[in-house]
Design an enzyme around this catalytic site. Structure first.
Site, short mmCIF file in Angstrom:
data_model
loop_
_atom_site.label_atom_id
_atom_site.label_comp_id
_atom_site.label_asym_id
_atom_site.label_seq_id
_atom_site.Cartn_x
_atom_site.Cartn_y
_atom_site.Cartn_z
N ASN A 13 -2.19 2.15 -5.50
CA ASN A 13 -0.62 2.37 -5.77
C ASN A 13 -0.23 2.09 -7.10
O ASN A 13 0.55 2.75 -7.93
CB ASN A 13 0.56 2.00 -4.85
CG ASN A 13 0.34 2.70 -3.42
OD1 ASN A 13 -0.22 3.79 -3.47
ND2 ASN A 13 0.85 2.11 -2.49
N HIS A 15 -2.20 -0.90 5.47
CA HIS A 15 -1.31 -1.01 4.20
C HIS A 15 0.26 -0.92 4.35
O HIS A 15 0.89 -1.63 4.28
CB HIS A 15 -1.87 -0.22 3.32
CG HIS A 15 -3.38 -0.53 2.89
ND1 HIS A 15 -3.99 -1.53 2.25
CD2 HIS A 15 -4.34 0.57 2.90
CE1 HIS A 15 -5.24 -1.34 2.12
NE2 HIS A 15 -5.42 -0.08 2.39
N ASP A 16 0.43 0.61 4.78
CA ASP A 16 1.91 0.99 4.51
C ASP A 16 2.65 0.37 6.01
O ASP A 16 3.77 0.12 5.74
CB ASP A 16 1.91 2.56 4.29
CG ASP A 16 1.39 2.88 2.87
OD1 ASP A 16 1.11 1.82 2.12
OD2 ASP A 16 1.14 4.02 2.68
N ASP A 64 -1.67 6.37 6.23
CA ASP A 64 -0.95 5.20 6.52
C ASP A 64 0.36 5.21 6.10
O ASP A 64 1.18 4.58 6.70
CB ASP A 64 -1.84 3.89 6.02
CG ASP A 64 -1.69 4.06 4.43
OD1 ASP A 64 -1.89 5.02 3.82
OD2 ASP A 64 -1.89 3.09 3.78
N ASP A 65 0.96 6.14 5.32
CA ASP A 65 2.41 6.16 5.01
C ASP A 65 2.99 6.90 6.34
O ASP A 65 3.99 6.64 6.88
CB ASP A 65 2.48 7.22 3.86
CG ASP A 65 1.92 6.86 2.62
OD1 ASP A 65 2.53 6.28 1.67
OD2 ASP A 65 0.70 7.03 2.48
N ASP A 72 3.77 8.36 -0.60
CA ASP A 72 2.91 9.43 -1.20
C ASP A 72 2.25 9.88 0.13
O ASP A 72 0.78 9.70 0.38
CB ASP A 72 1.96 8.98 -2.09
CG ASP A 72 1.05 7.79 -1.66
OD1 ASP A 72 1.53 6.89 -0.92
OD2 ASP A 72 -0.16 7.61 -2.38
N ASN A 116 -8.95 -2.17 -4.81
CA ASN A 116 -9.75 -0.96 -3.84
C ASN A 116 -9.98 0.17 -4.84
O ASN A 116 -10.53 1.07 -4.31
CB ASN A 116 -8.79 -0.68 -2.79
CG ASN A 116 -7.35 -0.39 -3.01
OD1 ASN A 116 -6.85 -0.06 -4.04
ND2 ASN A 116 -6.86 0.02 -1.89
N GLU A 119 -5.15 -2.14 -7.30
CA GLU A 119 -5.14 -1.42 -6.00
C GLU A 119 -4.42 0.13 -6.19
O GLU A 119 -3.94 0.13 -7.47
CB GLU A 119 -3.95 -2.36 -5.42
CG GLU A 119 -3.46 -1.89 -3.96
CD GLU A 119 -2.51 -0.67 -4.35
OE1 GLU A 119 -2.30 0.18 -3.37
OE2 GLU A 119 -1.70 -0.90 -5.14
N THR A 147 5.99 3.08 -0.66
CA THR A 147 4.38 2.99 -0.17
C THR A 147 3.37 3.92 -0.76
O THR A 147 2.42 4.38 -0.53
CB THR A 147 4.16 3.37 1.39
OG1 THR A 147 4.77 4.63 1.55
CG2 THR A 147 5.09 2.48 2.16
#
Ligand code: RIB
Ligand code: CA
Length: 351
Positions: free
Chosen positions: A168, A240-241, A12-13, A8, A160, A166, A125
Site C-alpha cells: 500500500n 492485513h485489512d 482482504d479489503d 482498493d 512484501n 509494503e 486499506t
C-alpha cells in the site's frame, strides 16, 4: 464508531468490510475506492457488491484516484484475481458508485461528522492517494477526524513488494508521506502485526460450511490461500485489512508504540519503505531528534529532507494474532446483535 473506509477492494479489503458489517457499533458512513489491487472503478464495484451482500447496500461508494500522485498504477491481479475478488463467478453489484470523487466525499463526510460532534475514524486499506488528495483539498481535515488507521508499512520486518516496502505504501509513497506527516493521529497497522494474523485454511472451511456471507467470503479467499502458500509454506493467508478494520474499532487489540516515521521517496532499493526511528532516546515530540548523549547517534531522522518530512505515528507493534483471527471468524459466523449485517438482513438487503 463512525468509519469512512478507503479501499482498493481486493480479497482482504472485502473481508475487512464484511468484518465491519458484522460488528456492533461500527457504522460505515461511506467507502472510497482507490487504485491498488485493481483499478479504482473495479474496486468501487467490488465494494458495492460486498456491501450489498452484507446488507449495507445503502452505504455510498465513491470512485477515487485512478493512479498515484507520481507514476502509474500497478495492480495485483496475481494476488487478488483479475476482478480483485478471486475471479469467482458472481453477478456484480446492483448499485452504482456516487457521482462524487472519493476525496471530495471524504472531506464532506468528515466535515459533517465533526460538526455533528462525532468525528470520523478514517480507515485506509489501500494506497493513501485519496487521503492525500483530501488533505490537499482541505487542510482543515486534520482537525475534523478522530484518527486515521492505515494498513501499510513494514517497520521491523521485510517488505512484501520490495525488500523493505509494503504494497500500500509502495503504490503511492508520496501520498503516504503526506498522510503520515500531517498533524493528525495516525495509527499504522503494518506487516509487523498483520503477518501475525494468519487465517488457516481450516478456518476458511468453517466459513464455507456456514453458507451465506461466510461461505462467499471463503470462496473469494481461495485464490489468496493459493498465492500465500508460497510465502507461508501452508494453505493460509494474512488478514492485513481485517486487522486494520479491527484496530479502527478497538485500538487496544494491538500494542501501540509512538514512533517517528518517514516514508522513503528515493533510494535505489528502498523507495516506499517506512523508516522508523527505533533508536533509544528518539523523541517523538521533536520528530525523532535523538536527545544528545555521549554515545548516542545525534543524526535526526530525515529532518533535512524537504521531500519526506517526519511523521509521528502510533505504530502497532504487537498483536495476539490467533486470538484476533478467532474473533474475526466468530464474528463472520455470528454477527453481533445490533450490527449493520443483522439490521440489513431485517431490511432485506442481503442476497
Ligand atoms: O500489503 C497488504 C496490503 O496490500 C493489503 O491492503 C492488501 O489488500 C494489498 O493491497
Ligand atoms: Ca487492501
Amino acid at each position: 464508531m463512525r468509519i469512512l473506509a478507503d479501499c482498493d477492494t481486493g480479497i482482504d479489503d472485502a473481508l475487512a468490510l464484511a468484518y465491519l458489517a458484522s460488528r456492533a457499533g461500527a457504522e460505515l458512513v461511506g467507502v472510497g475506492s482507490v487504485h491498488g489491487n485493481v483499478a479504482a472503478e473495479q474496486a468501487a464495484d467490488n465494494s458495492l457488491e460486498v456491501l450489498e451482500r452484507c446488507g449495507l447496500g445503502t452505504v455510498p461508494v465513491a470512485v477515487g484516484a485512478r493512479r498515484p500522485l507520481v507514476g502509474d498504477a500497478r495492480f495485483a491481479e496475481e494476488w487478488h484475481g483479475r476482478d480483485g475478488l478471486g475471479d469467482v463467478a458472481r453477478p456484480g453489484p446492483r448499485g452504482l458508485p456516487t457521482e462524487e470523487p472519493a476525496a471530495v466525499q471524504l472531506v464532506r463526510r468528515a466535515r459533517e461528522a465533526a460538526f455533528q460532534g462525532e468525528p470520523l475514524t478514517l480507515l485506509a486499506t489501500g494506497p493513501c492517494t485519496n487521503l492525500a488528495l483530501a488533505l490537499l483539498l482541505e487542510p482543515e481535515l486534520t482537525s475534523w477526524v478522530d484518527r486515521v488507521v492505515v494498513m501499510g508499512g513494514a517497520l521491523r520486518v521485510p517488505g512484501n513488494v520490495g525488500l523493505l516496502s509494503e504494497a500500500n505504501i509502495a503504490a503511492d509513497p508520496e501520498a503516504a508521506a503526506i498522510v503520515v506527516s500531517a498533524p493528525w493521529r495516525v495509527v499504522l497497522v503494518s506487516l509487523d502485526v498483520t503477518m501475525q494474523a494468519i487465517l488457516e485454511h481450516e478456518a476458511v472451511e468453517r466459513l464455507a460450511r456456514a453458507g451465506g456471507l461466510p461461505a462467499w467470503c471463503a470462496a473469494v479467499t481461495q485464490l489468496y490461500l493459493d498465492r500465500y502458500q508460497a510465502v507461508l509454506g501452508r494453505r493460509a493467508c494474512p488478514l492485513h485489512d481485517p486487522l486494520a478494520a479491527a484496530v479502527a474499532c478497538a485500538p487496544e487489540i494491538v500494542r501501540l508504540e509512538t514512533l517517528p516515521v518517514v516514508v522513503e521517496l528515493r533510494g535505489e532499493w528502498t523507495r516506499g519503505a517506512t523508516v522508523a526511528d527505533h533508536r533509544r532516546g528518539a523523541d517523538p515530540a521533536t520528530g525523532g531528534h535523538v536527545r544528545a548523549g555521549p554515545n548516542e547517534a545525534t543524526e535526526p531522522l530525515a529532518s533535512g529532507s524537504e521531500l519526506s518530512p517526519v511523521g509521528v505515528v502510533e505504530a502497532a507493534v504487537d498483536v495476539d494474532g490467533p486470538a484476533f483471527v478467532e474473533h474475526f471468524v466468530s464474528l463472520l459466523l455470528e454477527p453481533e446483535a445490533g450490527s449493520a449485517r443483522l439490521a440489513g438482513e431485517a431490511g432485506g438487503e442481503r442476497r
